[in-house]
Each structure stands twice: as structure tokens, then as C-alpha cells.
Design an enzyme around this catalytic site. Structure first.
Site, PDB file in Angstrom:
ATOM      1  N   GLU A 185      69.951  57.449  43.023  1.00 23.39           N
ATOM      2  CA  GLU A 185      68.827  58.270  43.203  1.00 23.39           C
ATOM      3  C   GLU A 185      67.978  56.461  43.057  1.00 23.39           C
ATOM      4  O   GLU A 185      67.720  56.163  42.536  1.00 23.39           O
ATOM      5  CB  GLU A 185      68.518  58.914  41.943  1.00 23.39           C
ATOM      6  CG  GLU A 185      66.696  59.567  42.270  1.00 23.39           C
ATOM      7  CD  GLU A 185      66.970  61.021  41.866  1.00 23.39           C
ATOM      8  OE1 GLU A 185      68.198  61.760  40.966  1.00 23.39           O
ATOM      9  OE2 GLU A 185      65.338  60.905  40.543  1.00 23.39           O
ATOM     10  N   ASN A 228      69.659  62.273  36.004  1.00 23.33           N
ATOM     11  CA  ASN A 228      70.438  63.477  36.301  1.00 23.33           C
ATOM     12  C   ASN A 228      71.613  63.866  36.625  1.00 23.33           C
ATOM     13  O   ASN A 228      72.043  64.072  37.560  1.00 23.33           O
ATOM     14  CB  ASN A 228      68.880  63.529  37.699  1.00 23.33           C
ATOM     15  CG  ASN A 228      67.793  64.206  37.814  1.00 23.33           C
ATOM     16  OD1 ASN A 228      66.892  64.155  36.228  1.00 23.33           O
ATOM     17  ND2 ASN A 228      67.197  62.981  38.535  1.00 23.33           N
ATOM     18  N   LYS A 305      68.043  63.119  29.560  1.00 25.68           N
ATOM     19  CA  LYS A 305      67.120  63.498  30.260  1.00 25.68           C
ATOM     20  C   LYS A 305      66.507  64.614  29.954  1.00 25.68           C
ATOM     21  O   LYS A 305      67.759  65.635  31.362  1.00 25.68           O
ATOM     22  CB  LYS A 305      66.752  63.139  31.720  1.00 25.68           C
ATOM     23  CG  LYS A 305      65.324  63.565  32.243  1.00 25.68           C
ATOM     24  CD  LYS A 305      65.653  63.073  34.248  1.00 25.68           C
ATOM     25  CE  LYS A 305      63.840  63.879  34.706  1.00 25.68           C
ATOM     26  NZ  LYS A 305      64.152  63.157  35.989  1.00 25.68           N
ATOM     27  N   GLU A 309      61.811  68.081  35.003  1.00 24.97           N
ATOM     28  CA  GLU A 309      62.494  67.796  36.082  1.00 24.97           C
ATOM     29  C   GLU A 309      63.017  68.452  36.772  1.00 24.97           C
ATOM     30  O   GLU A 309      63.928  68.440  37.579  1.00 24.97           O
ATOM     31  CB  GLU A 309      62.495  66.977  37.166  1.00 24.97           C
ATOM     32  CG  GLU A 309      61.222  65.626  36.906  1.00 24.97           C
ATOM     33  CD  GLU A 309      61.448  64.175  38.104  1.00 24.97           C
ATOM     34  OE1 GLU A 309      60.410  63.303  38.016  1.00 24.97           O
ATOM     35  OE2 GLU A 309      62.198  63.666  37.106  1.00 24.97           O
ATOM     36  N   ARG A 342      64.964  60.294  26.206  1.00 27.29           N
ATOM     37  CA  ARG A 342      63.818  59.956  27.275  1.00 27.29           C
ATOM     38  C   ARG A 342      62.547  60.879  26.690  1.00 27.29           C
ATOM     39  O   ARG A 342      63.043  62.055  27.046  1.00 27.29           O
ATOM     40  CB  ARG A 342      64.304  59.985  28.380  1.00 27.29           C
ATOM     41  CG  ARG A 342      64.809  59.313  29.006  1.00 27.29           C
ATOM     42  CD  ARG A 342      65.245  59.170  30.883  1.00 27.29           C
ATOM     43  NE  ARG A 342      64.590  58.537  31.497  1.00 27.29           N
ATOM     44  CZ  ARG A 342      63.887  59.060  32.120  1.00 27.29           C
ATOM     45  NH1 ARG A 342      63.870  59.971  32.595  1.00 27.29           N
ATOM     46  NH2 ARG A 342      63.726  58.714  32.985  1.00 27.29           N
ATOM     47  N   ARG A 357      48.365  64.892  33.188  1.00 27.76           N
ATOM     48  CA  ARG A 357      49.883  65.186  33.350  1.00 27.76           C
ATOM     49  C   ARG A 357      50.585  63.688  32.315  1.00 27.76           C
ATOM     50  O   ARG A 357      51.278  63.194  31.714  1.00 27.76           O
ATOM     51  CB  ARG A 357      50.475  64.421  34.900  1.00 27.76           C
ATOM     52  CG  ARG A 357      52.153  64.246  34.580  1.00 27.76           C
ATOM     53  CD  ARG A 357      52.444  63.965  35.888  1.00 27.76           C
ATOM     54  NE  ARG A 357      54.028  62.882  35.984  1.00 27.76           N
ATOM     55  CZ  ARG A 357      54.608  62.874  37.545  1.00 27.76           C
ATOM     56  NH1 ARG A 357      54.062  63.779  38.127  1.00 27.76           N
ATOM     57  NH2 ARG A 357      55.857  62.358  37.106  1.00 27.76           N
ATOM     58  N   ASP A 386      54.479  57.666  36.034  1.00 22.19           N
ATOM     59  CA  ASP A 386      55.938  57.058  36.649  1.00 22.19           C
ATOM     60  C   ASP A 386      55.958  55.530  37.680  1.00 22.19           C
ATOM     61  O   ASP A 386      56.354  55.506  38.952  1.00 22.19           O
ATOM     62  CB  ASP A 386      56.090  58.565  37.037  1.00 22.19           C
ATOM     63  CG  ASP A 386      57.934  57.890  37.709  1.00 22.19           C
ATOM     64  OD1 ASP A 386      58.184  57.121  36.866  1.00 22.19           O
ATOM     65  OD2 ASP A 386      58.512  58.755  38.895  1.00 22.19           O
ATOM     66  N   GLU A 414      60.945  51.491  43.647  1.00 23.22           N
ATOM     67  CA  GLU A 414      60.712  53.116  44.172  1.00 23.22           C
ATOM     68  C   GLU A 414      59.331  53.022  45.073  1.00 23.22           C
ATOM     69  O   GLU A 414      58.868  53.866  45.662  1.00 23.22           O
ATOM     70  CB  GLU A 414      60.649  54.308  43.328  1.00 23.22           C
ATOM     71  CG  GLU A 414      60.521  55.490  43.656  1.00 23.22           C
ATOM     72  CD  GLU A 414      60.612  56.903  42.510  1.00 23.22           C
ATOM     73  OE1 GLU A 414      61.104  56.158  41.373  1.00 23.22           O
ATOM     74  OE2 GLU A 414      60.746  58.173  42.566  1.00 23.22           O
ATOM     75  N   HIS A 529      49.598  56.723  41.906  1.00 22.19           N
ATOM     76  CA  HIS A 529      50.363  58.506  42.994  1.00 22.19           C
ATOM     77  C   HIS A 529      49.992  58.726  44.040  1.00 22.19           C
ATOM     78  O   HIS A 529      49.545  60.137  43.792  1.00 22.19           O
ATOM     79  CB  HIS A 529      50.054  59.168  41.452  1.00 22.19           C
ATOM     80  CG  HIS A 529      51.269  59.891  41.745  1.00 22.19           C
ATOM     81  ND1 HIS A 529      51.669  61.081  42.729  1.00 22.19           N
ATOM     82  CD2 HIS A 529      52.536  60.641  41.487  1.00 22.19           C
ATOM     83  CE1 HIS A 529      52.731  61.816  42.903  1.00 22.19           C
ATOM     84  NE2 HIS A 529      53.745  61.679  41.389  1.00 22.19           N
ATOM     85  N   TRP A 551      51.942  67.475  41.273  1.00 20.23           N
ATOM     86  CA  TRP A 551      52.412  66.436  42.371  1.00 20.23           C
ATOM     87  C   TRP A 551      51.407  65.553  43.494  1.00 20.23           C
ATOM     88  O   TRP A 551      51.828  64.993  44.458  1.00 20.23           O
ATOM     89  CB  TRP A 551      53.844  67.674  42.724  1.00 20.23           C
ATOM     90  CG  TRP A 551      55.019  67.896  42.098  1.00 20.23           C
ATOM     91  CD1 TRP A 551      55.214  67.217  40.607  1.00 20.23           C
ATOM     92  CD2 TRP A 551      55.953  68.730  42.433  1.00 20.23           C
ATOM     93  NE1 TRP A 551      56.555  67.708  41.001  1.00 20.23           N
ATOM     94  CE2 TRP A 551      57.067  68.663  41.527  1.00 20.23           C
ATOM     95  CE3 TRP A 551      56.773  69.335  43.581  1.00 20.23           C
ATOM     96  CZ2 TRP A 551      57.789  69.155  40.703  1.00 20.23           C
ATOM     97  CZ3 TRP A 551      57.093  70.578  42.741  1.00 20.23           C
ATOM     98  CH2 TRP A 551      57.803  70.604  41.926  1.00 20.23           C
TER      99      TRP A 551
END
EC number: 3.2.1.131
Lengths: 709, 709
Positions: A185, A228, A305, A309, A342, A357, A386, A414, A529, A551
Site C-alpha cells: 500500500e 491494514n 490501526k 478507515e 495509532r 477532520r 495525512d 504517497e 489534500h 474525502w
């Protein structure tokens, strides 16, 4: 292969190796290249290592040190040093007080050594047993290994050979977001290096080289699998695989950790619930910990985590994060394991969304300060959103005095152009770590018990996709060892080790400007973002139709006819109140807010007057143009470096820098086209219109973009 | 890196390179290792290549030949040969009639050369322009490149330096089952080497080395993407990426092809149907072909998997496979492109199932013989089921005299132990190709216009996951060039090139026994398709609950209290009638059926008397035991080879052979446990009982097994 040695053969082999080392490097050797020194430097290094002496019984860690020293000397000088059992003039002596009684309480070095703790080391030209030696001293074998790497680094770069050092943070961790099927990821450098299928029988040489590289930086822990996580990673076959990795990493001082899925026992159908207060569940985890420690006696612990999400967590059972973390902590405590929990959380689907957020982690975790077990650390991202190209520091730093915190940086890019765009993150790390929290703790760095970096390591030959992304792994490691290290110094060290002293200065100049360049062409002035959905590649400030409001890029930039930016002052979401009052006051006024965070905290009219005397609209355009111009400058600077870089690495980076320019132009043009459509303002004279209409940029899609994991 | 040359440095560099080449090889160089020859051999090679002369203007292909020759000479001799413009004694002369008039109609070599066609070459010690030269002659530059590789192969192995060769098949293709996200269906060697995301700007060095390796074998086409294709591969961005690959492969004589999804225009929403007879659809494909050929002028064409395993196809519109293939063929015909239409079909879900899956391709395609356009080839798997460890040849070979056929082999070992177990497939290729179809065409090989191999190539450093799997790529290429080549000769060539002459004989012995070993411990005596579901790893003869009957192992082995095997005689499915009468007659009687296909064609009682005089039950046990014993023998033989193999490759293969033994034991024990549970028979004295009860084997699962694509 065996062959008969002959002079002719020698000559021809020499020509081959000379060609090969001058011509082509593939980057696999990272910063441990151990290339030949010039003659003067050779003499100096040689004089310090006529023999290598490590008194006492060899351990796997001293063997690793010896092997690396010999590898380094063979590379730099052309021959290894004979290991010797007796101390003699010119010896390179590696010793702990246990190995060499002379380093005990009576030693003049005793106090200095004692202050270095378990992992520190000192390098010293001194006399031992009547001989002039170069001493690498430490309190443990791992300190000796760290010292050996420091000595090799100094030898290769010509830095001074006398120093002492001890890590300022206890936990210096990589987090691999690597899945059990070898996808990664947010990975942009091939597959996971962990070949779970082949393990435990088949042990890739890379595992050892990974350990060497990390030990050379002082990284002392690694989480093998994605946060994840999947239940299977905690089944016996996968524990055996992790144990095989742990066996390889152990001599290098690196502990293995696993990401644990909170609902594991339930999903494996071994319990009827995952409620952290259920005795059945608590017993399951205790047994599981026992099972793991049986085969990995120094297992580090769990990274979790939870309730983020879509991941399961204690809130599914109306328990707190502390309830969840403490339950796992109890399972590993008898084995001296830890839990890293986390703080990157996220209201579940359908739940009440916070008005911002950015506020959520603080709102959820600040009240829990003091509720966590002693072996729980809370792992907090560097910023509250993020891993954006630039974020203000996360307000939890300085706000949880009773809880050990680990700062999580993302080494993999990312949001900063994957492994294509050059962006040296040392400056990002430095900027965050040195920020004053204006609380009693002082700088952010002072609030930390550890640092975790989301790894950018993959199966690509050069490990990180691009050669320059190796620098981000390097900088993370060096700055986890010493969060006060300067980004420029670290860049210089890396550049000299990676491309040689002659290229050092111009390479450092490129590195130091690189991240700001990316900020400018992506998200100048505190924007954040506004990237593409899902894969997070490319510009998409227009996206407004995703399921959750937070989002959507429009949620973050809030551009409209009247202005742009997210009002986080008391008139807006008041996220500012999460910071110390002094910071909150300073940032409440756009005039005293650092320009780089302006639109992070303020919604301002397009004609707002900037310090440059330009309007906000004009300044935004200037920044985007500067981003493109600087991307072109990076490209040109690399071309100028061509004579100093081997052909292969030169060409590989050249291709990436060319692509970066295209990427910069794309961001600049798409963002200008979009913001212009919203502001309705004309482009000032001299500002080039985007190459295409806005609809063109909106139509672009990136199927099969990497890193979706 | 630049450094000053000095004698001391020279000595130390030499020691480094000597150590490096003797100690560690990672397999990246494949069979093009070009390692130093012994002195006698050096003298011989040197005498033939004092200079390299290629008359006429250089082309990308002659440049590739020159580069490879120099690389080879530098490796074998220690120095390259100077390219020269004039022919002199001792020259290595590469020439076509167009480049050297002496090779024209008046040449004594004219007739021989003319017979070699466009791709053949000859190697000859001869006199040209009054000088003694080593001549590599061909009718085209690609012939010269093939000749150069042949000359290098001979030089490295000490084979004779005089030969001529021309390919017996026109199409020698790799099929990559590589997805656009870099996963590889049935791939066991890492990710796809095709980094679609990075292309077209970033061109990995691997693409060139892939081209070199393939050209050295004479492979002249490659299908870049999975037959389970996606519409996006035919969009402009991906066509540009394929074009970048094509540009790299072109000088090496390798054409690029793409797998086309039949419903592409419909899924891209550019047509309202995918009906092959729709003018709209036909026009779309014609335009698409024009678009592709504009950037890839020598684009090879399309490979299509239609109406198979859920893929769309012409039958969705009640059209035939010929309708579908001919529509695409019409689109590429103006550009001299071809269509390879796969015969691996499969009744759609819910449709009437044939009584025997083995019959389906023949039933569907035999009636279409003569209906395909001239530029359509039908691509048929080697056997009628699916790349099993052993299958009888596919009955379509010899049955479609009016249709050019391509035989599809699977080089990647989906069913033969992934890249762990050693199984040299040269013997499988040979066994299939040399079988007499008993029709007018003779041997299977005579029925072919081409061979396609499902590649086993991935991003792993050694390309194929294990070193020995390189041999399967090699053997496929060499046998596609010459389907009459002997598997043993090819193995010897590969072994000498890969591990050196001293290791050749014992390595060849291992290779030659290896595939039969796998057959024995997996599917002896004609058993087939009894592996795990989905991932196809490990034994699962008990599986009986999958959605389609012909997905279940029990469908194929039909074991019950009364016996075992699939009756494909006239009493059963009568699949035998698809073969020529002579074969059908021979195989109709178990006594005249080759033992290796016994249970493929016959259902026999457990007490059936085998040629060995044992019962079938006892013979089955003997075979399973032999498989395990031979796996152990492979392991022991490798240990004995340790002194002859460099440390790294030795260790890497040793780990795999150890795992293979475990895998063999697992198959043997699980199959015996299962078949015993069905037969109810006792194990004869001396036969070891399985280590665990049957339920244990049934309980094993392999989450995240690789290759699911």
C-alpha cells in the site's frame, strides 16, 4: 566459478571491473558502496585499520561488524584487514567493558562510555595496552556495530574519525505497509521485499542487506506488515515466517513487530467476540503472545490501526482506544513487548463527522492521556491530516505529557510524486521536529519516545524506485537517531556516500530545494489534500462528489468566488484551539501566520494582500510558476552533473526528472485552470494560460496507478 | 565514479572482482554470463576475433550484435575487439549479401545462404578478400544478430564454430500473463517486468536485457499483457507505453503484440455492441489498428482469449470463433498484422457442459477448420486440459490441416511446483513435439506454424524465481527455433553456459530426471488436475464441491471403491475418437496404452495388473514413493555439486530443493491418504503410512499463495 590466475587475465579483469565500477551502478548497494578511496585517503584509513581486534568471544553482532568492516576496507582499500587476537599498533579495536577490562571503572573513558547507554558508541584514537589504536567502544555489541558503521561512514566521506554518539530516541522504526500478497500500500518501488510465500525456507539475500542498511542508520525495529492487517499474519505458518526474518535481523539489532488486526481472534473463529474486555479475548491474545515469543524471543510487539478507515477496533464494542491498547499491552507485557497504537482515526461511516477532520485525533486521544498502560505508545502522524507535502505539526505533540508518543512520518511519497518526483524529505522532517510546541516540552522532537517511518522500500533493484528516494530512507534513519540533526548535514553525508565527494555540493543543493519545489507546484501557501482520488496521484481540486465530505478536495481548499482556504480560527472550525495558546494566538491572525500555512488556517479573499504586496491570487500563480521553474532547474542541474555521475544512475534519474517537469506542469496548469474557474479572475500579464481547458484535466484518469495495495 | 589508476589499486580491484565472480552470482546475467575462458580456449576464440568487421552502414541491429560481441569478448578474453572497417586476417566478419557483394549470386555460399531465409545464419571459417576470416553470414541484419549469439554460445561452451541454422517455426513467442497493475497471473518470480506506470518515460534497463536474452534464443515476438485482458491496454496512453517497449525490442528482432479483450470498444463506451459483424465494431477495430500501427509500425497483432473462463467473445452475439477472429484479422491485415486466437475454451456458466472437458476445444474448433482468415492462427495448448505435469498431445494437432496452429506451452510452472520445485520442461516440450499424430502431418512439431510460451519471467533478480527455471525459458526458446532439438542437448548447452563446463554433466542429469520426479510425486500414471483450488498449489484430490463439475479433482480421477481413472474410451467420454484412428485404437486398450497415460484414458480396478506385475494400487504407491526418493536424490546431487557452484547460487537452489522434498512428501502423503480412504485398501508391507491423517491434509490452506493475478 574457478579460473586460473594469470597476468593477462588479471589485466583484463581489472579493465572489466574498472569499466563496471566507473560506468554502471544500479543502486543496490545504497550508501554502503565502499568504493575505492583516493590514495591519500587510503593511507589515512589504512593506518587506522592494520588489523581488526574484537576481544572476547565472537557474537553474531560482532561477526556482522567484522564482516562489514572487512567489506568496507576491501572496497575502500582493496584488501581486508586480518582479524587479530592481540592488540597491536594500528589496530582497529572494537570493545565493550565486558570484552576489555581496560574499559571498566578505572578507564578514563568510563564516564563518557557510561553516558552512552546501551546503543551509543565512541570512536577514539587512543592507547590501549601500550599500543596506538583506533578504538570503537560501546556498552554492548550492538553499540560496536553502530560504531563500526560510523567509522566506515567517516572513512568513506573523509569526516573526522573521532566522535561519540548515542541515539536520542529509543524506538527507531520502519513501518512496512506491505501486504501478505506482496503488494505494498502506497508502495512505488516494486513489490514487498518480504516474500511471505517463500519464507521461512527460502531466505532472500535482500533480508540481510536490508538489515545492514538499517543497522548502518541505527534503525532498531521494523513492522513487517501493513497497518491494514489481516488475521492470517497471526497464524502459526506466518509467525514461523516472521521468525525466520527475525533471525536474520537480530544480529543487526533490529526487532521484528507485527501489525495486528484488532478482530483477529474473532475472524479466525477462535473467539466469539473481539471485545477487549472479554476474558476469552484477553486470554486468546495472551496465548497468542506466548506463541509468538516462543519462536521470536525478542519480538517487539504490535502496531495497531483501530477504528480508522474501516478497520475494526475497540469502539465496535463501545470501548475506548485505551481499553483496546491496554488489553494487547497486557498480553505482551510479560515478554517485555510494547503496543504502538495509532492515533490516525477517523469517524466511522455514518457516525457524526467532526466539523474538521484535522481535529479528530486530538479530540479522541487528548482525553485518554494518562489512561494507557506503561508499555503502550501512541503513534501520531507528523500532521493532523495525512502526510501532505506540508502540514503544521500535529497538535497532539506537546498535548499528551503522560503518554509516550511515536511520530509517524511517511517516507514513501504517497502525496509527493511517488518515486518519480525528487523530494528530499529531510527538510520536511527537520521542519516538523524543530517546531516549538510552545508547551513545556519545547520542540516537537522533545515530545517523542520514538519515530516510525512508513517505508519506501520495495523489490526494485535500487530498493526505493529512484536513487534519490534512498536519501529519504537514510534521512529518516539518521534523524530518528538524532532528531536534532540538520537536514543539510544529513543530505551532505548521503550525497557523498552515494555519489562521491565531488558531486556532494551540487547534489545537496538539489536536494535542499526539492521538497519546496513539490510544495509549490502541488499545494502552495498551505493548500492541502487536493490530489486525485484513491491513488492520490495528480491534481484534482475539483473533486466534490465522494461519499464522505472530508474525502473531497473541495472540503479542504474551500475555494469559491469569495476566496480560498480553510478557516481553522475561532470563526471557523477552531482547530487552532488544539495548539498551545501562544501558537493559537499567532496563527489566529493571517498577518502573523507563517505564509506556508496561510490557507491551512485561513479563508481569505482572492485580493488579500500578501507580504509580497501581491494579491493572494497573484501570489498563488507565482508559487505555481515557481514550482515549475524549480522543477526545470532540478532537471538542468542534473544535466550539469552528468560528468560526475555514472551513466546508469545518471540516465535513470534523468528520466525521472524529465517526468517530474511534466508532472509539475500538469499540477500547475490543472490547479490554475480550476482555481481560475472558481475565482473568475483573469491571469495577470505574463502568466501563461494552462495548456488545456479545465475539462481536459478533469478527464484525465490513471487506471492501474501503483500503491493501491 | 572516477579514480586514479595505480598498481596498488589495480591489485586490489582485481582481488575484488576475482572474489566477486568466484563467489557470488545472482543470476541476472542468465546464460549470457560471458565468464572468462581458460587460456587454451581463449587463444582459440581470440584467433577468430582479432577484429570485428560489419561492412556497410550500421543499423540498430548490427549495433546490438557488435555490442554483444564486445561484451562477450571482454568477458571471455578480458578485452573487446576493435571494430574495424577493413577485412583482415583473423577478423570476425558479419555480413549479408547487401553488405558484402562477395556473398551475392557468385558466392560459393550463395545457395546455402539463400536456403536460410530471412532469419537464418551460417558460421564459417573462410577466405574473404584474400584474408582468413570467421564469417557470420545471413540474409538480414537480424540473421547476423542470431549468428553473433550462436558464435558467442559456441565460444563459451567450446562447441564447434562452424554451423548453419534457420528457424523451423515462423512465430516464436512469449506470452506474458502480466496485468496492467504489475501482478502476474501464474507468476512466481516477482512482479511483471513491465512497469506500465513508469512507461513510456522511464525505461528500465531490464527491457534491453530481456531483449538480449530473447534474441539470443531466437524468440521473435512477445505478447506484453495477460490473455485475461483489460480494455485500457488499447487506449492511447497504454499504446504509447507499448510503443516505448517496442522501440527497445525492435533492434533485437522482437515484435510486440497485445492481448485484446473482445469487448474493448463496448467497455470503453465507444460502440454500442461488441458484435463482430457490426459495421460499427468493425470500423472501431480498424481505426484502433491504424492508431496502433501509427506508433508501432511493426506491431505484431492481437492475441485473444474469447469465450473462455468468463472472457467475452463472439459467442456472446451468437457468432462463431471464426467470426470473431476474422473481424480482428481484417483490422490488422492492411498492416500485415496477425491474430492468434486461443482454442482454450470452456462452456460458459449455465451452458450445456460437454461430458468431458478434454473434448471441448476440438469439438468447437475442428468444424471451423478452413473458416479462418489467412492471417489468423489458432493457438492450442499442448494438451487438452491445462498444462498438467503430463498430458497427451492435444487432438487438434493434426486435425486442422487448413489452419496454421501455434502450440502454447506454459513455461511458468503453475502445476509443477511454482518456481520452487525443479522441473526441467525441455523433456515435456520434447515429449509433446515428437509425438506422432498418426495423420498425414506426422509428428506434432510438423503441424505447427509457431510456438508460444507462457513466460516465467518476473522482476526477481534472477528473472525466473529460481536459477533452474531459467532453463525452461532457454529450452522453450531453443525448441521454438528448432522443435526437433533434443531436450538433453539443450540442457547441456544451458548448463554449460549457466554453471560452467565442469558442472555440465551432473547438472544435466538432474535436469533430465526432474520433471518425471514431479510427475511421480504429483500425478503419476496419467492422473491429472488433482491440485488445490484456485492457486493450484499442493494436493487436493478430495475436492468435490466446486461450482462446476469440471473444476473438481474428483471429476478427473474418478477414484472410488471400484477403481480409478477417467474412461475416455468409447465406453466412456470417447475423447479418444478425437485422435487419429491408429492412436484411438492403440489407446483404447489399457494394455497398449502408454503407462504414463493409463489413468488419463482408462478407469481401471485397483487390482488391475500393471506391466510390473504389481496391482495398480501397488504401482501407484511405488510411483509416489519414487517421486519422493527422486526429490531427495536431486537434493543430494546438488549437495555433491557444491564445490563447482558459486556460493550464492548454490545456497539459493539448496533452499529450494529442500522445500521441494517437503512438497514431494506432502503430495505423496496426502494423495496416498486420500486414495486409501477411497480404495479402502491396506498399504503393502514396506510402504510408509502418511505422516498425518487425511483430515490434516484437507485442513491445509495457502492464503496469499502467489500467481492469482
Amino acid at each position: 566459478m574457478r579460473f586460473t590466475f594469470s597476468a593477462a587475465l588479471a589485466a583484463l579483469l581489472l579493465s572489466l571491473v574498472a569499466t563496471a565500477s566507473a560506468a554502471d551502478e544500479d543502486g543496490y548497494d545504497l550508501w554502503l558502496r565502499h568504493r575505492p578511496l583516493d590514495r591519500a585517503a587510503q593511507a589515512g584509513v589504512q593506518a587506522q585499520a592494520r588489523s581488526i581486534v574484537i576481544p572476547g568471544a565472537p557474537s553474531p553482532t560482532t561477526q556482522a561488524a567484522l564482516t562489514e568492516l572487512n567489506r568496507g576496507l576491501a572496497g575502500m582499500l582493496g584488501h581486508a584487514s586480518a582479524p587479530a587476537s592481540r592488540i597491536a599498533d594500528g589496530a582497529l579495536l572494537l570493545a565493550t567493558p565486558a570484552r576489555l577490562p581496560e574499559l571498566g571503572a578505572a578507564s578514563p573513558l568510563h564516564a563518557e562510555l557510561a553516558a552512552l547507554g546501551n546503543e551509543g558508541y565512541l570512536l577514539r584514537q587512543t592507547r590501549v595496552q601500550g599500543h596506538n589504536v583506533t578504538l570503537i567502544a560501546a556498552n554492548s555489541d550492538i553499540g560496536l556495530l553502530y560504531g563500526a558503521y560510523a567509522w566506515l561512514r567517516d572513512a568513506a566521506t573523509g569526516a573526522r574519525l573521532e566522535a561519540s554518539s548515542a541515539p536520542k530516541l529509543q524506538l527507531r522504526m520502519l513501518n512496512h505497509w506491505d501486504n501478505l500478497d506482496r503488494t505494498v500500500e502506497r508502495g512505488y518501488s516494486g513489490q514487498s521485499i518480504w516474500d511471505w510465500w517463500a519464507l521461512p525456507d527460502i531466505k532472500d539475500q535482500r533480508y540481510t542487506d536490508y538489515a545492514r542498511a538499517n543497522a548502518s542508520l541505527g534503525i532498531n525495529g521494523t513492522v513487517l506488515n501493513n497497518v491494514n492487517s489481516k488475521p492470517e499474519v497471526l497464524t502459526a505458518p506466518f509467525i514461523a515466517k516472521a521468525a525466520a526474518v527475525a533471525d536474520i535481523l537480530r544480529p543487526y539489532g533490529i526487532k521484528v513487530y507485527l501489525s495486528a488486526r484488532f478482530s483477529t481472534p474473532l475472524e479466525l473463529k477462535e473467539t466469539s467476540t473481539a471485545d477487549p474486555l472479554s476474558p476469552e479475548v484477553r486470554a486468546w491474545w495472551a496465548r497468542k503472545a506466548d506463541e509468538i515469543y516462543k519462536v521470536i524471543p525478542d519480538f517487539g510487539g504490535f502496531l495497531v490501526k483501530a477504528n480508522s478507515e474501516g478497520q475494526p477496533g475497540p469502539q465496535d464494542y463501545h470501548r475506548t482506544h485505551a481499553d483496546g491498547a491496554n488489553m494487547l499491552a497486557a498480553a505482551v507485557a510479560p515478554h517485555k513487548g510494547i503496543v504502538m497504537w495509532r492515533a490516525f482515526v477517523y469517524a466511522p461511516k455514518g457516525a457524526h463527522l467532526a466539523d474538521d477532520r484535522a481535529k479528530q485525533a486530538y479530540d479522541e486521544f487528548k482525553p485518554l492521556d494518562g489512561s494507557f498502560a506503561a508499555n503502550v505508545l501512541v503513534q501520531v502522524k507528523n500532521g493532523a491530516i495525512d502526510f501532505q507535502p506540508r502540514e503544521p505539526f500535529h497538535p497532539l505533540f506537546g498535548a499528551m505529557p503522560k503518554t509516550p508518543l511515536v511520530m509517524e512520518f511517511q517516507i514513501t511519497k504517497e502525496y509527493l510524486g511517488y518515486s518519480t518526483d525528487m523530494a528530499y524529505l529531510g527538510t520536511l522532517f527537520e521542519e516538523t521536529l524543530e517546531t516549538d510546541t510552545k508547551t513545556s516540552t519545547g520542540a516537537v522532537a522533545q515530545t517523542l519516545s520514538g519515530m516510525a517511518g512508513v517505508a519506501n522500500i520495495g523489490s526494485d533493484r535500487n530498493w526505493t524506485g529512484s536513487h534519490f528516494d534512498q536519501a529519504n530512507w537514510y534521512a529518516f534513519g539518521r534523524m530518528a537517531w538524532n532528531p536534532q540533526a540538520r537536514a543539510r548535514d544529513v543530505a551532505a553525508e548521503w550525497a557523498a556516500l552515494t555519489f562521491g565527494k565531488r558531486a556532494e555540493a551540487p547534489v545537496v543543493d538539489m536536494m535542499m530545494m526539492s521538497r519546496e519545489t513539490v510544495v509549490n507546484y502541488m499545494t502552495p501557501l498551505g493548500l492541502h489534500h487536493i490530489m486525485g482520488t484513491g491513488h492520490h496521484f495528480g491534481p484534482a481540486p475539483w473533486v466534490d462528489n465522494l461519499e464522505r465530505p472530508d474525502w473531497n478536495p473541495v472540503y479542504y481548499h474551500r475555494a469559491s468566488r469569495d476566496g480560498i482556504g480553510f478557516d481553522r480560527t475561532a470563526k471557523g472550525s477552531n482547530a487552532l484551539e488544539q495548539y498551545a495558546p501562544e501558537i493559537a494566538r499567532q496563527y489566529a491572525d493571517p498577518k502573523t501566520t507563517p505564509e506556508q500555512f496561510l490557507l491551512w488556517f485561513h479563508h481569505l479573499p482572492w485580493d488579500y494582500t500578501m507580504p509580497s504586496a501581491r494579491t493572494l491570487w497573484a501570489e498563488l500563480l507565482v508559487r505555481y510558476d515557481k514550482g515549475v521553474a524549480d522543477a526545470r532547474s532540478l532537471q538542468a542541474r542534473w544535466v550539469a552533473l552528468k560528468p560526475l555521475i555514472d551513466a546508469r544512475r545518471y540516465a535513470e534519474e534523468e528520466q525521472r526528472l524529465n517526468r517530474q517537469v511534466n508532472n509539475a506542469v500538469l499540477w500547475r496548469d490543472a490547479c490554475i485552470a480550476y482555481f481560475q474557474s472558481v475565482s473568475g479572475l483573469a491571469l495577470p500579464p505574463g502568466v501563461k494560460a494552462p495548456a488545456h481547458p479545465l475539462d481536459y484535466y478533469k478527464s484525465l484518469s490513471y487506471p492501474y496507478a501503483p500503491g493501491r495495495g
